[in-house]
Design an enzyme around this catalytic site. Structure first.
Site, PDB file in Angstrom:
ATOM      1  N   GLU A 501      52.838  39.614  57.346  1.00 47.46           N
ATOM      2  CA  GLU A 501      52.875  38.613  58.434  1.00 47.46           C
ATOM      3  C   GLU A 501      52.581  37.207  57.928  1.00 47.46           C
ATOM      4  O   GLU A 501      51.796  36.462  58.511  1.00 47.46           O
ATOM      5  CB  GLU A 501      51.914  39.007  59.570  1.00 47.46           C
ATOM      6  CG  GLU A 501      52.391  40.268  60.286  1.00 47.46           C
ATOM      7  CD  GLU A 501      51.689  40.542  61.608  1.00 47.46           C
ATOM      8  OE1 GLU A 501      51.130  39.604  62.187  1.00 47.46           O
ATOM      9  OE2 GLU A 501      51.720  41.691  62.046  1.00 47.46           O
TER      10      GLU A 501
HETATM   11  C1  LIG Z   1      52.621  47.255  53.518  1.00 44.85           C
HETATM   12  C2  LIG Z   1      53.634  46.268  53.942  1.00 44.85           C
HETATM   13  C3  LIG Z   1      54.180  46.332  55.211  1.00 44.85           C
HETATM   14  C4  LIG Z   1      55.196  45.445  55.577  1.00 44.85           C
HETATM   15  N1  LIG Z   1      55.828  45.606  56.783  1.00 44.85           N
HETATM   16  C5  LIG Z   1      56.952  44.884  57.029  1.00 44.85           C
HETATM   17  C6  LIG Z   1      57.763  45.163  58.163  1.00 44.85           C
HETATM   18  O1  LIG Z   1      57.455  46.049  58.962  1.00 44.85           O
HETATM   19  N2  LIG Z   1      58.890  44.451  58.344  1.00 44.85           N
HETATM   20  C7  LIG Z   1      59.275  43.469  57.479  1.00 44.85           C
HETATM   21  O2  LIG Z   1      60.312  42.866  57.690  1.00 44.85           O
HETATM   22  N3  LIG Z   1      58.517  43.149  56.397  1.00 44.85           N
HETATM   23  C8  LIG Z   1      57.383  43.847  56.141  1.00 44.85           C
HETATM   24  N4  LIG Z   1      56.620  43.563  55.039  1.00 44.85           N
HETATM   25  C9  LIG Z   1      57.015  42.475  54.177  1.00 44.85           C
HETATM   26  C10 LIG Z   1      56.027  41.315  54.143  1.00 44.85           C
HETATM   27  O3  LIG Z   1      56.167  40.543  55.281  1.00 44.85           O
HETATM   28  C11 LIG Z   1      56.305  40.569  52.840  1.00 44.85           C
HETATM   29  O4  LIG Z   1      55.705  41.320  51.831  1.00 44.85           O
HETATM   30  C12 LIG Z   1      55.811  39.176  52.839  1.00 44.85           C
HETATM   31  O5  LIG Z   1      56.644  38.399  53.637  1.00 44.85           O
HETATM   32  C13 LIG Z   1      55.719  38.566  51.461  1.00 44.85           C
HETATM   33  O6  LIG Z   1      56.893  38.753  50.714  1.00 44.85           O
HETATM   34  P1  LIG Z   1      56.814  39.294  49.220  1.00 44.85           P
HETATM   35  O7  LIG Z   1      55.911  40.464  49.202  1.00 44.85           O
HETATM   36  O8  LIG Z   1      58.182  39.471  48.723  1.00 44.85           O
HETATM   37  O9  LIG Z   1      56.072  38.116  48.422  1.00 44.85           O
HETATM   38  P2  LIG Z   1      56.789  36.798  47.796  1.00 44.85           P
HETATM   39  O10 LIG Z   1      57.561  36.095  48.849  1.00 44.85           O
HETATM   40  O11 LIG Z   1      57.474  37.177  46.546  1.00 44.85           O
HETATM   41  O12 LIG Z   1      55.511  35.912  47.461  1.00 44.85           O
HETATM   42  C14 LIG Z   1      54.784  36.012  46.227  1.00 44.85           C
HETATM   43  C15 LIG Z   1      53.579  35.092  46.314  1.00 44.85           C
HETATM   44  O13 LIG Z   1      54.008  33.737  46.389  1.00 44.85           O
HETATM   45  C16 LIG Z   1      53.383  33.095  47.496  1.00 44.85           C
HETATM   46  N5  LIG Z   1      54.309  32.095  48.022  1.00 44.85           N
HETATM   47  C17 LIG Z   1      55.606  32.241  48.364  1.00 44.85           C
HETATM   48  N6  LIG Z   1      56.119  31.081  48.768  1.00 44.85           N
HETATM   49  C18 LIG Z   1      55.116  30.165  48.686  1.00 44.85           C
HETATM   50  C19 LIG Z   1      55.014  28.779  48.971  1.00 44.85           C
HETATM   51  N7  LIG Z   1      56.047  28.054  49.408  1.00 44.85           N
HETATM   52  N8  LIG Z   1      53.824  28.178  48.771  1.00 44.85           N
HETATM   53  C20 LIG Z   1      52.767  28.869  48.315  1.00 44.85           C
HETATM   54  N9  LIG Z   1      52.826  30.182  48.035  1.00 44.85           N
HETATM   55  C21 LIG Z   1      53.984  30.812  48.204  1.00 44.85           C
HETATM   56  C22 LIG Z   1      53.074  34.187  48.490  1.00 44.85           C
HETATM   57  O14 LIG Z   1      51.971  33.807  49.306  1.00 44.85           O
HETATM   58  C23 LIG Z   1      52.725  35.339  47.554  1.00 44.85           C
HETATM   59  O15 LIG Z   1      51.385  35.234  47.198  1.00 44.85           O
HETATM   60  C24 LIG Z   1      55.590  44.431  54.680  1.00 44.85           C
HETATM   61  C25 LIG Z   1      54.993  44.331  53.420  1.00 44.85           C
HETATM   62  C26 LIG Z   1      54.041  45.245  53.037  1.00 44.85           C
HETATM   63  C27 LIG Z   1      53.449  45.127  51.677  1.00 44.85           C
END
Ligand SMILES: Cc1cc2nc3c(=O)[nH]c(=O)nc-3n(C[C@H](O)[C@H](O)[C@H](O)COP(=O)(O)OP(=O)(O)OC[C@H]3O[C@@H](n4cnc5c(N)ncnc54)[C@H](O)[C@@H]3O)c2cc1C
Length: 831
Positions: A501
């Site tokens: 989220e």
């Molecule tokens: C257990 C679990 C349940 C989930 N459930 C759902 C679901 O039901 N439906 C769904 O659609 N998604 C779901 N998600 C996805 C979740 O919303 C994403 O994991 C989240 O949006 C982050 O994406 P990512 O993990 O690819 O991290 P990335 O986007 O790769 O981010 C990597 C890091 O970079 C940081 N970052 C990225 N951009 C910036 C910026 N501009 N400035 C500073 N920091 C930045 C982030 O904070 C993070 O620390 C789930 C994820 C998990 C792990």
């Protein structure tokens, strides 16, 4: 006399600025001052007339609106239009979504505390209270982390059935559709309680009630979609999931490559207008077991089958899991949490336009829908579940600290352990206050986008801190997993809340202040909208109005920050609040004025660059966040009846938060790119130095003491924590019994020690010592019984599990997805 007048000038200017006097008053006051200077003989009558004339002309330019617009605002307007970074529709939608609530007051520098105190306290109805006390209590009794994570690798079927039958999945669905129709507060209370017992049950219940198909259908669904899906979702006949995230687009969710192409195709034996959708999603909670999959993808209409626009934008559809072409079923393994979560994908899957949530007219509206609904979900699910984990930590680790004895002392009485205990107690008091305050806002019809980001970030971060502290106190008892470990799984799983989220680093760096500055600021959004107005005459008029109000606002906040800093904010008025909290309201008003000023100076000097200077933006967001958390804490203290016994928790939380806010101010000022402005800012915001220090050790001692002894305060703090009372085989149930026994036997223990010192007791082995003490009349039979019982319970508390040597050996290759089911890559297409 002349010197008096000279000294009077800055005072007069500051006074006018503090009271945000209208320009006309500035004009008259300036002229009066010049006349006064002439009267005391500072200069001649001719010079006075010239000075007054010049003053009137200069200020007149500002006072007469058409003149001001033509000569001052227009050049600014033209430059602003040029430098305003172009904003995509998705950015605009995200910025404009939701409402501004109490955070708007904090942002504006002059919070109306009476307004905050008048916000009604959220309450449960009798039906909601009964659900919490019965159905939620029973569900907690049916699950535990060890069974779900190790034995079943899921919740047992009987638990799933109970969840469905009792309506847990339909808490937010109105009664007319067969749901519970619960308030946001009730939803938050249920999730909080479940999380004190098992994350699998909390997550499986909160997700369908949060941002997902039900919420989207309620707001945007067609009548037919609502009639079909909502009653089935409410009864658990359908299990929902929502897929937004794809392998290439995580945080930057608006750039998902998943796509749909509008075309004709066959559906249920007829040719219909539909879309060919290709997607590849991962991390989708409940995905592997969902029966209806919410999907977000970008929709294109290259053949103009539904209109002129080719790139319609992000669109949300509901797809039955057994629709031909939908691939679903495998699962991820997120940090040993067993709530179902997994990937799903499809290639060129044809589906009718009726699958779009809200029907074809909502094609391209998906991003707006998601942004509008995000605030409610983000305000409830993660704040609720993470506060639940903190409650469990406070209750169980607090008790453990009294029961576990080392160096003949309960470990919770060592100063070193008091420190983390105080952090657990103070942080929990504040987070629970913020959780309740924010859920109450949702029930009042607010969709506070900035506040939802604040509580999501800060509660998950503080929960991580609390659970970490708890683990340190538990030592080996926390490390060895098994049925006797009540915190290890929470420790493993706590990063999940940090990631979902809106991942926390992004939320802090980009959203809280980045969105807050534009949404909560009284003038910035108006200025931006005016600059983007196609009708430049109308735009200039609005811009001019906003710009000059903005200048008055900034000057006033700067003057007020300085005056409050110089006077220690002692003169700031407060409503009728508890005496012991009055100074906090005054200091918060001071911080609010200083923050508003600092935010404006930052935006003015760095402009669009501030968005890229994430470290500064994050610290500005920290100040706003700490002020919000303090507001919620003060409100809670009033609502709880200003209980003196609870005061240490409130004081600790506020001192800690104010110190953090002060550090964030310092972080912005120390790193401000323009060093001259930085010096001026420091002199204006902290003219007499920084007033806050860390919460004192004495205060920390009082907070820790509240956690390690049974009391009403401890009950209030950990209210709604599931405890399997009386069950000595349950690790938390036995802790409560052991705590009572430990406290009750301390006086008897003291008798033993005194007798040992006096040489009346000679044996050292504990069991023999009790027998000798009883035999020699040092303690009574009942007292000996109490000590024996305490030792029995303590032995149960400190035990850890062990397993056969071949424990846990399984199929090491189960994680590899067979080649024939690898997801298609969803490359972006040129429409
Ligand atoms: C257990 C679990 C349940 C989930 N459930 C759902 C679901 O039901 N439906 C769904 O659609 N998604 C779901 N998600 C996805 C979740 O919303 C994403 O994991 C989240 O949006 C982050 O994406 P990512 O993990 O690819 O991290 P990335 O986007 O790769 O981010 C990597 C890091 O970079 C940081 N970052 C990225 N951009 C910036 C910026 N501009 N400035 C500073 N920091 C930045 C982030 O904070 C993070 O620390 C789930 C994820 C998990 C792990």
């Amino acid at each position: 006399m002349v010197w008096v007048l000279v000294c009077l000038l800055p005072l007069l200017a500051i006074a006018l600025a503090v009271w945000r006097a209208p320009l006309l008053v500035w004009l008259v006051a300036g002229a009066a001052w010049l006349a006064g200077a002439s009267w005391v003989g500072a200069w001649s009558a001719t010079s006075t007339s010239i000075a007054i004339g010049a003053w009137v002309v200069v200020l007149g330019l500002f006072v007469v609106a058409p003149l001001r617009r033509a000569l001052i605002s227009r050049p600014f307007f033209n430059v602003y239009r040029k430098i305003l970074p172009p904003m995509s529709d998705t950015e605009k939608t995200a910025l404009e979504a939701g409402t501004v609530w109490w955070e708007g007051e904090l942002f504006a520098g002059r919070p109306n505390w009476k307004r905050m105190l008048d916000i009604p306290r959220p309450k449960l109805t009798a039906e909601e209270q009964s659900f919490l006390d019965n159905e939620a209590e029973e569900l907690c009794r049916m699950v535990n982390d060890w069974d779900t994570t190790q034995v079943h690798n899921d919740m047992p079927d009987s638990v799933w059935q109970y969840i469905k039958d009792k309506g847990f999945l339909g808490m937010i669905i109105p009664k007319e559709f067969g749901g519970k129709g619960f308030s946001a507060f009730a939803h938050s209370e249920v999730v909080t309680k479940l999380a004190t017992r098992s994350s699998a049950s909390a997550v499986s219940v909160m997700v369908p009630n949060s941002l997902g198909p039900a919420e989207l259908l309620l707001h945007y669904g067609t009548d037919e979609q609502k009639r079909h899906y909502l009653p089935r979702l409410a009864k658990g006949l359908e299990i929902p999931a929502f897929g937004l995230t794809s392998p290439v687009a995580g945080s930057d969710a608006a750039s998902i490559p998943d796509r749909g192409i509008i075309c004709k195709g066959m559906y249920q034996g007829r040719e219909v207008l539909g879309m060919r959708v290709t997607w590849d999603k991962r991390y989708i909670t409940l995905g592997p077991i969902c029966t209806v999959l919410g999907l977000a993808f970008r929709l294109y209409d290259p053949e103009h089958l539904i209109g002129e626009t080719e790139d319609l934008g992000i669109t949300c559809a509901l797809v039955p899991h057994n629709h031909p072409g939908v691939n679903i079923g495998r699962r991820h393994f997120p940090l040993n949490a067993v709530f179902q979560n997994g990937p799903n994908w499809g290639k060129d899957v044809f589906m009718p336009l009726e699958f779009i949530i809200g029907g074809p007219k909502m094609a391209g509206q998906g991003w707006r829908m998601l942004m509008e609904c995000l605030a409610a979900g983000r305000s409830i699910s993660l704040p609720g579940s993470n506060t639940g984990m903190m409650k469990l930590t406070a209750k169980a680790v607090g008790a453990y600290s009294r029961v576990r004895v080392q160096f003949k002392t309960a470990v919770g009485k060592f100063e070193g352990v008091e420190e983390p205990l105080a952090r657990i107690g103070g942080n929990l008091y504040m987070c629970d206050a913020a959780r309740q305050f924010t859920a109450g806002a949702i029930d009042l019809g607010e969709k506070p986008s900035v506040v939802s980001a604040i509580v999501k970030y800060h509660i998950t971060e503080r929960a991580r801190l609390a659970v970490n502290d708890g683990m340190d106190i538990l030592g080996g008892k926390g490390i060895c997993l098994g049925p006797q470990n009540f915190l290890g799984r929470a420790y493993q799983q706590i990063p999940i809340g940090i990631t979902v989220e809106g991942a926390n680093i992004l939320t802090r760096s980009l959203i809280i202040f980045g969105q807050g500055a534009i949404r909560c600021h009284p003038y910035v959004l108006r200025e931006m909208q005016a600059a983007q107005d196609g009708d430049t005459t109308r735009g200039l008029k609005v811009f001019d109005n906003a710009l000059f109000s903005h200048i008055g606002f900034t000057v006033s906040n700067g003057a007020r920050a300085l005056v409050h800093g110089l006077t220690g904010s002692h003169w700031v008025g407060t409503p009728d609040v508890a005496k012991e909290t009055r100074r906090y309201y005054q200091q918060l008003t001071r911080f609010s004025a200083a923050f508003a000023f600092l935010a404006d100076v930052s935006m003015l000097t760095m402009g669009g660059d501030l968005k890229r200077k994430e470290k500064l933006s994050a610290r500005l967001g920290d100040i706003l966040s700490q002020m919000y958390l303090c507001s919620a804490t003060l409100k809670r203290y009033e609502q709880d009846g200003r209980k003196a016994e609870d005061a240490p928790l409130m004081h600790w939380a506020i001192w800690d938060a104010m110190f953090r806010a002060q550090n964030a101010f310092e972080g912005v000022i120390s790193n401000f790119p323009n060093r001259f402005i930085a010096t001026v800012l420091r002199r204006m915001i902290f003219p007499l130095g920084r007033p806050y220090v860390v919460p004192s050790d004495k205060l920390g001692h009082k907070v820790a003491a509240l956690l390690i002894a049974p009391s009403e305060t401890r009950e209030r703090l950990t209210r709604n924590t599931f405890v399997d009372r009386g069950n000595e085989e349950d690790p938390v149930g036995v802790l409560e019994l052991a705590l009572e026994a430990a406290v009750a036997s301390e006086a008897i223990e003291a008798k033993l020690r005194a007798a040992q010192k006096a040489g009346k007791l000679t044996v050292r082995a504990p069991d023999q010592l009790i027998a000798q003490a009883q035999a020699s009349g040092v303690i009574s039979r009942e007292e000996a019984g109490l000590l024996a019982r305490r030792d029995e319970l303590r032995a149960k508390v400190i035990r850890v599990d062990d397993f056969p040597q071949d424990f846990g050996i399984g199929d090491a290759n189960a994680h590899i997805r067979p080649a024939d089911v690898v997801a298609p890559s969803a490359e972006p297409v040129a429409a």
